[in-house]
Each structure stands twice: as C-alpha cells, then as structure tokens.
Design an enzyme around this catalytic site. Sequence first.
Site, PDB file in Angstrom:
ATOM      1  N   HIS A 119       0.843  -1.214   0.000  1.00 29.06           N
ATOM      2  CA  HIS A 119       0.000   0.000   0.000  1.00 29.06           C
ATOM      3  C   HIS A 119       0.868   1.251   0.000  1.00 29.06           C
ATOM      4  O   HIS A 119       0.682   2.159  -0.821  1.00 29.06           O
ATOM      5  CB  HIS A 119      -0.907   0.002   1.240  1.00 29.06           C
ATOM      6  CG  HIS A 119      -1.672   1.274   1.435  1.00 29.06           C
ATOM      7  ND1 HIS A 119      -3.001   1.408   1.067  1.00 29.06           N
ATOM      8  CD2 HIS A 119      -1.308   2.478   1.962  1.00 29.06           C
ATOM      9  CE1 HIS A 119      -3.410   2.642   1.360  1.00 29.06           C
ATOM     10  NE2 HIS A 119      -2.400   3.315   1.917  1.00 29.06           N
ATOM     11  N   GLU A 120       1.844   1.320   0.899  1.00 24.83           N
ATOM     12  CA  GLU A 120       2.665   2.553   1.007  1.00 24.83           C
ATOM     13  C   GLU A 120       3.444   2.810  -0.277  1.00 24.83           C
ATOM     14  O   GLU A 120       3.619   3.959  -0.683  1.00 24.83           O
ATOM     15  CB  GLU A 120       3.619   2.431   2.209  1.00 24.83           C
ATOM     16  CG  GLU A 120       2.933   2.356   3.561  1.00 24.83           C
ATOM     17  CD  GLU A 120       1.920   3.475   3.802  1.00 24.83           C
ATOM     18  OE1 GLU A 120       0.928   3.225   4.503  1.00 24.83           O
ATOM     19  OE2 GLU A 120       2.105   4.588   3.273  1.00 24.83           O
ATOM     20  N   HIS A 123       1.779   4.984  -2.684  1.00 25.96           N
ATOM     21  CA  HIS A 123       1.971   6.433  -2.455  1.00 25.96           C
ATOM     22  C   HIS A 123       3.324   6.875  -2.988  1.00 25.96           C
ATOM     23  O   HIS A 123       3.426   7.933  -3.613  1.00 25.96           O
ATOM     24  CB  HIS A 123       1.905   6.753  -0.960  1.00 25.96           C
ATOM     25  CG  HIS A 123       0.561   6.556  -0.343  1.00 25.96           C
ATOM     26  ND1 HIS A 123      -0.598   7.064  -0.858  1.00 25.96           N
ATOM     27  CD2 HIS A 123       0.199   5.875   0.771  1.00 25.96           C
ATOM     28  CE1 HIS A 123      -1.625   6.734  -0.100  1.00 25.96           C
ATOM     29  NE2 HIS A 123      -1.166   6.000   0.903  1.00 25.96           N
ATOM     30  N   HIS A 129      -5.264   7.712  -1.874  1.00 29.99           N
ATOM     31  CA  HIS A 129      -6.188   6.674  -1.400  1.00 29.99           C
ATOM     32  C   HIS A 129      -7.388   6.519  -2.330  1.00 29.99           C
ATOM     33  O   HIS A 129      -7.903   7.484  -2.861  1.00 29.99           O
ATOM     34  CB  HIS A 129      -6.655   7.017   0.021  1.00 29.99           C
ATOM     35  CG  HIS A 129      -5.597   6.754   1.030  1.00 29.99           C
ATOM     36  ND1 HIS A 129      -5.431   7.506   2.168  1.00 29.99           N
ATOM     37  CD2 HIS A 129      -4.600   5.819   1.055  1.00 29.99           C
ATOM     38  CE1 HIS A 129      -4.415   7.049   2.862  1.00 29.99           C
ATOM     39  NE2 HIS A 129      -3.882   6.017   2.208  1.00 29.99           N
TER      40      HIS A 129
END
Lengths: 367, 81
Positions: A119-120, A123, A129
């Site tokens: 997930h990170e 970014h 998101h």
Amino acid sequence: FVLTEGNPRWEHTNLTYRIENYTPDLPRAVVDHTIEKAFQLWSNVSPLTFTKVFKGQADIMISFVWRDHGDNSPFYGPGGNLAHAFQPGPGIGGDVHFDEEERWTNDFTDYNLYHVAAHELGHSLGLSHSSYIGSLMYPTYIFSGDVQLFQDDIDGIQAIYGPSKNPIQPIGPQTPRVCDSKLTFDAITTLRGEVMFFKDRFYMRVNSFYPETELDLIAVFWPVVANGLEAAYEFAERDEVRLFKGHKYWAVRGYDVLPGYPRDIYRSFGFPRSVKNIDAAVFEEDTGKTYFFVGNKYWRYDEYKRSMDAGYPKLIADGFPGIGNKVDAVFQKDGFFHFFHKTRQYKFDPKTKRILTLQKANSWFNC
Amino acid sequence: FPAATSEIQGQDVEMVKKYLENYYNLNSDEKKTKKTRENIAMVEKLKQMQKFFGLKVTGKPNAETLNVMKQARCGVPDVAE
C-alpha cells in the site's frame, strides 16, 4: 483510483530502494523478501523496475521509526496510524516510514508487513487513497489473506506510467457491483435472520435498516477465510455458520471463528475422498437435515445423528426437478429453498418439490 | 452545530478532531477560527470523511463513523493537503 494532487511521478522508471534499518519483529531475510515482493506487485503491472541498493541515497528509502522522527508527521504508538509514505520527488520524496511500535508480521495477525508495504509503495509512486473497499489503496487496514492489486490499483499506476511491458496485460479482480445483471455468487447463507452473499473476497448483505446493500470484504468479519468461499450454511440451532473452501471448513459464531477449525469434510461429514469440494449447502430446519450439493449430485446429512443418510448421493435433477444439474449457492428462507446457478435464481418448495419462481440472482438487492 | 459534538463523550471528541486534522485537513484551513466556525468546519470535514467511506453522510460522529475512525490505517491523508 486517485492520483496524488499535482500528479507527481518519477521521471525515470528504473528506481532504486534501500532498507535503512530493520524491525526486530521479523527475521531480516523475511523483511527483505517481503519488501521485494511488494515492489514486484507494482513492477508486474507497469514499466517500473526496482533495484535494491545498500548504501547512499536511494529514490525510495525504507525505515522503521518511532513517534516524532523528524518529518513533521509523528506516529502515536500502537494502532491507529501504521505507516506513511511520501509522493515521488527528491530527498524524502518516495520514502516509506513504518511505525516500529506496531507488531510487524508475515501472517494473518496484525499487522501484515507485505500488505502495508504494498500500500505505502503506491503512495511512493504517485497514488493517493482509493475509496474502493477492495483496492490495495484503500486507507484502512483490512488484511484478507493474500495481497493483490485490484483493477482499480492497476488502472491508477498505469494512468501515471503506462502499461507494463509484459505481453499479457495483467488484470486484477474487480469489486463486485451489486446491480450488475451478470453477478453470480460463490456461496450464500442466512445469518441470524439476515442473508449474506459471498463473491470472491467480498460479502453482500441486505438488512432492513438500510436500503443500500452493504458490500465489504469478508476479512472484515473472518480474516482467516477471507476469500474463495465455495459453500456456506447456517446451523441455526447452534448459532453457527459453516464456511467451506476445498475440503476444509470453518465454523463461525458472529465474528468469532470457533476453536479447532478448520476441519476436513471427510472426517466431519463422512464424504468420500473423491469429493474435493462442496458447491453449495443448506440446512433444513424442519427436518434437521443438511443438503450438500457436489457437481450434479447431492448428499443429505443428519445434523442430530451426525451422519450421512443412507442411499446418497442422488442426482440433483431427481431430488430437485427443474433447477438444473449444478448449484452455485443455496439458502433457505421462510421454508423455501433459493437455488442459484450462474445468474439464475430458483425459488423451490421442498414439500411439493416444485419451482415457484425464477428470478435474477441479484433480485435481493433492490436494484 | 453543537449537536455534532455534544452527542459523543470526551475522548471521542478528541479522537474525531485528531482524525479529521490528520486525514481531512481540519484546522490547517481554519487556523485561529472562532468556535462556531470550527464547528462548521468539523461538520463539513465529517461529511467528507463519511462520503469517502460510503457511510451515511450525516455530519455527526455516529457509531459507525467512530468505528471506522478507530480502525488501523495508513497515515497519508485521504484528501489532498
């Protein structure tokens, strides 16, 4: 998907990363492999490549830190905020910080490092998101056993960097749309008066409080059986729901998975080893019998004697005329069986052995 | 507007405020605002958060909203700074 404001992106596609320090929660080799897998998820679907370096400044610096760690975004201790990452750019740009006060794991227990790292890195590459509940870029932590990019995530990263060079364009699972007329189900069960529909990693739930059908990840309730359910039924007498996958099954009561599970269908119900999985199952309250549907046949199990009734299996076409030879899912409501196969739903009266109605599979969702 | 905060107790009010500050830019827009204006901002940010998570958009920190706010999550804001 949402691209980060200002559409920051890396101008070069051969990126470097460095793991600056290691959490004591996992062996170093596990952390190395986990981070490498997390990068692979993104390189598989984009032209990006990631090379690990061991000293100096890398594009993406990865570290485990505490509380105030000098980037104006302190962590506050266990739970809550697990990690954060910075959008593409020089210096701190792209860097990933994990809160060392969390317990980092490589299994179902909180918190799975692979899931959070993947997930990170979204970014770090320029994604924000997503409000799609199944997407990897969804902000809250819901671990459903495996970590994969959803179509939403793939569309996002390819919007920034273009398609991968792989000849076959990978596609990710989609979040089901309850009003999609082609919607089919893996399993359906009643649960304390409600009806829960299962599809891939999701459940759909209708209840009288909300007109909207609730759609969420199965992992929100039962992380251990979070995807690929094949059959489910409620044994209401014991307030149990039994969830089947392959030759294993779990019993849950509300949110809790009962101890001693998974068990196997051979020892518990007496199926022959030739049965590899169950397609559908339903408990008939009036008779205390559970019907199991396997291929074009069905079995009847006596819940009180805890044994399979003699003379089974029988052909579905004989026992339930008109519903065809295969069942995807079935549940009982108000004395009737609701059979589902592909996009069709048959309302069947087990007493008269007649079909009462034929409807679309998603007729329960007020579309 | 007072209803938005008087329905919940003590530390939940703090948690709601912290959550909206961390992930929905509460206060970074409204530095040194009067109490009333802060409440308006809080209601608006709450609605933004409820919409993002597909909750009923009420502007009030009801139980399901508090439940989402208590879940572990990523530290990156849900809306652009």
